[in-house]
Design a protein around this motif. Sequence first.
Motif, PDB file in Angstrom:
ATOM      1  N   HIS A 136       0.806  -1.235   0.000  1.00 28.27           N
ATOM      2  CA  HIS A 136       0.000   0.000   0.000  1.00 28.27           C
ATOM      3  C   HIS A 136       0.829   1.270   0.000  1.00 28.27           C
ATOM      4  O   HIS A 136       0.667   2.133   0.862  1.00 28.27           O
ATOM      5  CB  HIS A 136      -0.961   0.028   1.214  1.00 28.27           C
ATOM      6  N   LEU A 137       1.704   1.377  -0.975  1.00 30.28           N
ATOM      7  CA  LEU A 137       2.554   2.569  -1.049  1.00 30.28           C
ATOM      8  C   LEU A 137       1.728   3.834  -1.218  1.00 30.28           C
ATOM      9  O   LEU A 137       2.144   4.909  -0.802  1.00 30.28           O
ATOM     10  CB  LEU A 137       3.549   2.444  -2.205  1.00 30.28           C
ATOM     11  N   ASP A 138       0.567   3.707  -1.847  1.00 32.84           N
ATOM     12  CA  ASP A 138      -0.266   4.900  -2.030  1.00 32.84           C
ATOM     13  C   ASP A 138      -0.910   5.334  -0.713  1.00 32.84           C
ATOM     14  O   ASP A 138      -1.488   6.413  -0.625  1.00 32.84           O
ATOM     15  CB  ASP A 138      -1.301   4.716  -3.149  1.00 32.84           C
ATOM     16  N   ASN A 139      -0.811   4.529   0.337  1.00 35.67           N
ATOM     17  CA  ASN A 139      -1.148   4.986   1.686  1.00 35.67           C
ATOM     18  C   ASN A 139       0.084   5.524   2.421  1.00 35.67           C
ATOM     19  O   ASN A 139       0.037   6.619   2.977  1.00 35.67           O
ATOM     20  CB  ASN A 139      -1.747   3.848   2.528  1.00 35.67           C
ATOM     21  N   VAL A 140       1.168   4.755   2.446  1.00 35.60           N
ATOM     22  CA  VAL A 140       2.312   5.186   3.256  1.00 35.60           C
ATOM     23  C   VAL A 140       2.975   6.447   2.695  1.00 35.60           C
ATOM     24  O   VAL A 140       3.437   7.293   3.468  1.00 35.60           O
ATOM     25  CB  VAL A 140       3.359   4.060   3.479  1.00 35.60           C
ATOM     26  N   ALA A 141       2.983   6.606   1.393  1.00 44.47           N
ATOM     27  CA  ALA A 141       3.642   7.797   0.832  1.00 44.47           C
ATOM     28  C   ALA A 141       2.965   9.102   1.271  1.00 44.47           C
ATOM     29  O   ALA A 141       3.643   9.997   1.786  1.00 44.47           O
ATOM     30  CB  ALA A 141       3.739   7.696  -0.694  1.00 44.47           C
ATOM     31  N   PRO A 142       1.652   9.251   1.142  1.00 45.38           N
ATOM     32  CA  PRO A 142       1.053  10.507   1.633  1.00 45.38           C
ATOM     33  C   PRO A 142       1.173  10.656   3.150  1.00 45.38           C
ATOM     34  O   PRO A 142       1.319  11.772   3.648  1.00 45.38           O
ATOM     35  CB  PRO A 142      -0.412  10.436   1.181  1.00 45.38           C
ATOM     36  N   SER A 143       1.132   9.547   3.905  1.00 46.95           N
ATOM     37  CA  SER A 143       1.342   9.624   5.358  1.00 46.95           C
ATOM     38  C   SER A 143       2.696  10.248   5.669  1.00 46.95           C
ATOM     39  O   SER A 143       2.831  11.000   6.626  1.00 46.95           O
ATOM     40  CB  SER A 143       1.313   8.218   5.980  1.00 46.95           C
ATOM     41  N   LEU A 144       3.683   9.926   4.876  1.00 40.85           N
ATOM     42  CA  LEU A 144       5.023  10.462   5.118  1.00 40.85           C
ATOM     43  C   LEU A 144       5.194  11.882   4.595  1.00 40.85           C
ATOM     44  O   LEU A 144       5.715  12.755   5.280  1.00 40.85           O
ATOM     45  CB  LEU A 144       6.078   9.544   4.486  1.00 40.85           C
ATOM     46  N   TYR A 145       4.758  12.119   3.370  1.00 44.10           N
ATOM     47  CA  TYR A 145       5.025  13.410   2.713  1.00 44.10           C
ATOM     48  C   TYR A 145       3.965  14.471   3.011  1.00 44.10           C
ATOM     49  O   TYR A 145       4.243  15.658   2.938  1.00 44.10           O
ATOM     50  CB  TYR A 145       5.040  13.241   1.194  1.00 44.10           C
ATOM     51  N   GLY A 146       2.746  14.055   3.250  1.00 42.82           N
ATOM     52  CA  GLY A 146       1.640  15.007   3.277  1.00 42.82           C
ATOM     53  C   GLY A 146       1.201  15.360   1.867  1.00 42.82           C
ATOM     54  O   GLY A 146       1.870  15.004   0.889  1.00 42.82           O
ATOM     55  N   GLY A 147       0.071  16.025   1.746  1.00 40.38           N
ATOM     56  CA  GLY A 147      -0.436  16.433   0.434  1.00 40.38           C
ATOM     57  C   GLY A 147      -0.804  15.238  -0.429  1.00 40.38           C
ATOM     58  O   GLY A 147      -1.124  14.159   0.071  1.00 40.38           O
ATOM     59  N   PHE A 148      -0.760  15.455  -1.730  1.00 42.72           N
ATOM     60  CA  PHE A 148      -0.996  14.383  -2.684  1.00 42.72           C
ATOM     61  C   PHE A 148       0.340  13.747  -3.039  1.00 42.72           C
ATOM     62  O   PHE A 148       1.334  14.451  -3.218  1.00 42.72           O
ATOM     63  CB  PHE A 148      -1.612  14.935  -3.976  1.00 42.72           C
ATOM     64  N   THR A 149       0.363  12.438  -3.127  1.00 40.08           N
ATOM     65  CA  THR A 149       1.586  11.791  -3.609  1.00 40.08           C
ATOM     66  C   THR A 149       1.242  10.854  -4.756  1.00 40.08           C
ATOM     67  O   THR A 149       0.141  10.316  -4.831  1.00 40.08           O
ATOM     68  CB  THR A 149       2.294  10.975  -2.512  1.00 40.08           C
ATOM     69  N   MET A 150       2.218  10.704  -5.628  1.00 39.96           N
ATOM     70  CA  MET A 150       2.052   9.797  -6.765  1.00 39.96           C
ATOM     71  C   MET A 150       3.224   8.825  -6.782  1.00 39.96           C
ATOM     72  O   MET A 150       4.364   9.236  -6.581  1.00 39.96           O
ATOM     73  CB  MET A 150       2.078  10.595  -8.071  1.00 39.96           C
ATOM     74  N   PRO A 185      -6.999  18.365   4.230  1.00 41.68           N
ATOM     75  CA  PRO A 185      -5.756  17.683   3.856  1.00 41.68           C
ATOM     76  C   PRO A 185      -4.667  17.936   4.894  1.00 41.68           C
ATOM     77  O   PRO A 185      -4.674  18.954   5.571  1.00 41.68           O
ATOM     78  CB  PRO A 185      -5.384  18.339   2.519  1.00 41.68           C
ATOM     79  N   SER A 186      -3.756  16.999   5.005  1.00 42.19           N
ATOM     80  CA  SER A 186      -2.555  17.199   5.825  1.00 42.19           C
ATOM     81  C   SER A 186      -1.444  17.670   4.907  1.00 42.19           C
ATOM     82  O   SER A 186      -1.060  16.977   3.971  1.00 42.19           O
ATOM     83  CB  SER A 186      -2.138  15.881   6.478  1.00 42.19           C
ATOM     84  N   TRP A 187      -0.928  18.862   5.176  1.00 45.39           N
ATOM     85  CA  TRP A 187       0.132  19.388   4.299  1.00 45.39           C
ATOM     86  C   TRP A 187       1.521  19.025   4.799  1.00 45.39           C
ATOM     87  O   TRP A 187       2.514  19.317   4.169  1.00 45.39           O
ATOM     88  CB  TRP A 187       0.017  20.901   4.152  1.00 45.39           C
ATOM     89  N   ILE A 188       1.582  18.407   5.976  1.00 43.29           N
ATOM     90  CA  ILE A 188       2.890  18.137   6.566  1.00 43.29           C
ATOM     91  C   ILE A 188       3.261  16.659   6.533  1.00 43.29           C
ATOM     92  O   ILE A 188       4.416  16.299   6.380  1.00 43.29           O
ATOM     93  CB  ILE A 188       2.913  18.664   8.033  1.00 43.29           C
ATOM     94  N   GLY A 189       2.273  15.778   6.641  1.00 43.06           N
ATOM     95  CA  GLY A 189       2.599  14.359   6.675  1.00 43.06           C
ATOM     96  C   GLY A 189       3.164  13.985   8.031  1.00 43.06           C
ATOM     97  O   GLY A 189       2.693  14.467   9.065  1.00 43.06           O
ATOM     98  N   ALA A 190       4.197  13.138   8.036  1.00 40.31           N
ATOM     99  CA  ALA A 190       4.801  12.716   9.306  1.00 40.31           C
ATOM    100  C   ALA A 190       5.556  13.887   9.928  1.00 40.31           C
ATOM    101  O   ALA A 190       6.215  14.650   9.227  1.00 40.31           O
ATOM    102  CB  ALA A 190       5.738  11.542   9.060  1.00 40.31           C
ATOM    103  N   ARG A 191       5.445  14.039  11.258  1.00 36.40           N
ATOM    104  CA  ARG A 191       6.145  15.145  11.921  1.00 36.40           C
ATOM    105  C   ARG A 191       6.458  14.778  13.369  1.00 36.40           C
ATOM    106  O   ARG A 191       5.768  13.961  13.996  1.00 36.40           O
ATOM    107  CB  ARG A 191       5.296  16.419  11.888  1.00 36.40           C
ATOM    108  N   ILE A 192       7.528  15.410  13.884  1.00 40.65           N
ATOM    109  CA  ILE A 192       7.874  15.232  15.287  1.00 40.65           C
ATOM    110  C   ILE A 192       6.816  15.935  16.130  1.00 40.65           C
ATOM    111  O   ILE A 192       6.381  17.037  15.795  1.00 40.65           O
ATOM    112  CB  ILE A 192       9.261  15.842  15.581  1.00 40.65           C
ATOM    113  N   GLU A 193       6.399  15.273  17.203  1.00 40.32           N
ATOM    114  CA  GLU A 193       5.479  15.909  18.163  1.00 40.32           C
ATOM    115  C   GLU A 193       6.312  16.452  19.319  1.00 40.32           C
ATOM    116  O   GLU A 193       7.041  15.710  19.961  1.00 40.32           O
ATOM    117  CB  GLU A 193       4.461  14.885  18.682  1.00 40.32           C
ATOM    118  N   GLU A 194       6.211  17.744  19.543  1.00 47.05           N
ATOM    119  CA  GLU A 194       6.950  18.376  20.640  1.00 47.05           C
ATOM    120  C   GLU A 194       6.108  18.310  21.915  1.00 47.05           C
ATOM    121  O   GLU A 194       4.889  18.391  21.871  1.00 47.05           O
ATOM    122  CB  GLU A 194       7.238  19.856  20.317  1.00 47.05           C
ATOM    123  N   HIS A 195       6.787  18.193  23.046  1.00 48.09           N
ATOM    124  CA  HIS A 195       6.039  18.170  24.315  1.00 48.09           C
ATOM    125  C   HIS A 195       6.516  19.266  25.252  1.00 48.09           C
ATOM    126  O   HIS A 195       7.628  19.727  25.145  1.00 48.09           O
ATOM    127  CB  HIS A 195       6.189  16.796  24.992  1.00 48.09           C
TER     128      HIS A 195
END
Lengths: 316, 316
Positions: free
Chosen positions: A141-155, A306-316
């Motif tokens: 399911h690269l079409d799921n993991v890629a947008p999760s990582l990059y954010g936005g639309f991925t191809m 939409p998520s424009w950031i994708g994966a990101r560090i969560e600060e506490h």
Amino acid sequence: MLDMKSVEVSAPATIANLGPGFDVVGLAIENYRDVVHIELTDDKVISFEIVNNTSVAVASKAEENSAVISALKVMEYSGVRKGFKMKLVKNVPVGIGLGSSGASAAAAAFAMNILLSGKLPMEVLVKSAGEGEKVACGAPHLDNVAPSLYGGFTMILDVEKPEIFNIKPSVDFSIVLVTPRVSLPRNKTEYARSLLPKKVELETMVKQTASLTRLIVGLMSGNLEMVGRAISSDFVVEPARSIMIPRFYEVKEAALKSGALGFTISGAGPSVFALTYPEDAENILYEVLRKFNENDIEAKGIVAKPSWIGARIEEH
Amino acid sequence: MLDMKSVEVSAPATIANLGPGFDVVGLAIENYRDVVHIELTDDKVISFEIVNNTSVAVASKAEENSAVISALKVMEYSGVRKGFKMKLVKNVPVGIGLGSSGASAAAAAFAMNILLSGKLPMEVLVKSAGEGEKVACGAPHLDNVAPSLYGGFTMILDVEKPEIFNIKPSVDFSIVLVTPRVSLPRNKTEYARSLLPKKVELETMVKQTASLTRLIVGLMSGNLEMVGRAISSDFVVEPARSIMIPRFYEVKEAALKSGALGFTISGAGPSVFALTYPEDAENILYEVLRKFNENDIEAKGIVAKPSWIGARIEEH
């Protein structure tokens, strides 16, 4: 980022396929994010804890969870072998077509890469998370993991060795996301795939590629109408999978009539989604829910962004 | 342009398919242009004359020629019925995969539209020329007629009701065009289509759509390397049709080794083409010809340039 011993990363839910973009085009959705906390240890022991905020059971054994396997793949590609403690907070709904295990895998790959000094490029993280997903769920399911990582639309530009093109159009839009309550076999993703034709008529493929061309041109030029029309014009997957969603075409018609730019099934379903101008979103949500309910189908939904950031560090 | 009684229009040769863009993406080539002169008459008589500068016979009966039928279709869509005298000068080589009858049809549609006050939009001219082609040759080949009319690269966004997206990337490139001498059945286009699979594995379709995505992204962003790689990655048509071109894969390898950005079959073949930076073109042409000749296959070729204008009035 050097010498970090622990990190917390979140990654968003996703809508895969986007009509004619089956297995190729996906979109990240900000409203649900899985959170992965990883702490590196000096032994080689892996410990795994899960906090499940969703309503469905998830793989709680380390060796079966996409996040753990994804993190191990990142270690493998980095040439490092350490132990780690992972805590996964599941927020992305499971089994409804929002790339839930992909979000976990993406967050874990991103987190582990940071802990190992961030040496791997994003595309290798996509590969790692995809391989993690494959071990855990049977398909990458690269079409799921890629947008999760990059954010936005991925191809996905190459199915065999992940090459990703990422785009964030500068136009504001909303996604109306509705999940009808339908009873589906336990292994829903596999079932959804079994509905697909093994082969496609050449003529149908040409219609599909014309529609995909409209989708990509629309995305590249930020033309939401083009994107919407393309999403609504899937000649291969939607016709096959819509049978698992009662009244699908009535609901689709209601959505388009009430202003949706495009409408189809999200990922492997049974969730459906509409692409819309923000001002039309609430009304479309209302109409879609009404059409399901009118036919005695329970459904719930949200207006998502939409998520424009994708994966990101969560600060506490 | 009102009240013109006669006009002379030319339209360029084209390369259809462009690898994964089968039946969807095409490119206009400046080096060969068909010329159509039309004079309206007040009777309803149609007279047709042809000057054939190519080495192959072409349909010389009015009712069988794509240009005449295309002009009649434009009249039909305009709601006009007059007579006309048409003279067609055939310069685009016939039957080698350069959209020859499409160029005639495009020029005729463009010319007739001018004579009828230019009321029809370009997309209706594509439709008219396509229908003309269909009557004359059995298939509409919109991916030939569209670039002949618009110039540059064109994409068919909907197979059923012509909608065209046209793009002219602002990067300079050349096309190395080589035609091997191979003996093919008389109805070559039909034969080339008979080689294609009737159905395509779903998995193969996904690979093809990923490659098409690369092609469209590359075209939209003016990235020649992306366009080239996509052109070289066709999982459906090239594998099937390359059997009619002896040593195809050796020639392809030679072209890519000598700097071609992409290489595949032009239209229904047997011509092949390379996309290339202008400075590499002569060398690639030399290597491709050498590879054919080395295997005792006669071949001839040129370095060609894209047509950025498409169909145009010829002034005298």
